[in-house]
Scaffold this active site. Structure first.
Site, mmCIF file in Angstrom:
data_model
loop_
_atom_site.group_PDB
_atom_site.id
_atom_site.type_symbol
_atom_site.label_atom_id
_atom_site.label_comp_id
_atom_site.label_asym_id
_atom_site.label_seq_id
_atom_site.Cartn_x
_atom_site.Cartn_y
_atom_site.Cartn_z
ATOM 1 N N ARG A 25 0.850 -1.220 0.125
ATOM 2 C CA ARG A 25 0.109 0.035 -0.018
ATOM 3 C C ARG A 25 0.933 1.222 0.019
ATOM 4 O O ARG A 25 0.526 2.199 -0.670
ATOM 5 C CB ARG A 25 -0.806 0.065 1.078
ATOM 6 C CG ARG A 25 -1.917 -1.037 1.123
ATOM 7 C CD ARG A 25 -2.619 -0.990 2.397
ATOM 8 N NE ARG A 25 -1.933 -1.364 3.489
ATOM 9 C CZ ARG A 25 -2.324 -1.089 4.767
ATOM 10 N NH1 ARG A 25 -3.528 -0.460 5.229
ATOM 11 N NH2 ARG A 25 -1.455 -1.214 5.968
ATOM 12 N N ASN A 44 -5.958 -2.830 2.510
ATOM 13 C CA ASN A 44 -5.698 -4.222 2.668
ATOM 14 C C ASN A 44 -7.391 -4.793 2.893
ATOM 15 O O ASN A 44 -8.128 -4.180 3.600
ATOM 16 C CB ASN A 44 -5.207 -4.404 3.938
ATOM 17 C CG ASN A 44 -3.671 -4.494 3.494
ATOM 18 O OD1 ASN A 44 -3.140 -4.491 2.258
ATOM 19 N ND2 ASN A 44 -2.750 -4.418 4.587
#
Length: 97
Positions: A25, A44
């Site tokens: 990320r 996530n």
């Protein structure tokens, strides 16, 4: 660009593979910021995938998608599923969620 101008694309991508716990990320956000003119987030998911939403000029969205599918990402990407749609807005910058 005037205040009423809207980005022309919304990319929603689901990335599968070993993409959690590897900085995926963070690198997605860094890449989106480097490409420029993108707003959205990387998140996530409980099933081990990462969801990426990016809004902005279609060309920049395509560049981010190409990066998600490249060998340049952290971890290991087994596949990317994407959906293109109309931007919804409401994002400030590119966030990690």
């Amino acid at each position: 660009m005037n205040e009423d101008a809207r980005p022309d694309a919304r990319l929603t991508a689901w990335v599968r593979g070993r993409v959690q716990g590897v900085g995926f990320r963070w690198f997605t956000r860094a890449n989106a910021l480097q490409i420029g003119d993108l707003e959205g987030f990387a998140l996530n998911l409980d099933d081990g995938r990462v969801q990426v939403v990016a809004e902005g000029p279609r060309e920049q969205c395509h560049r981010l998608l190409e990066w998600l599918r490249s060998d340049d990402t952290p971890g290991r990407v087994d596949g990317v599923t994407e959906i293109w749609s109309t931007p919804r807005g409401g994002y400030t910058g590119f966030a990690i969620r």
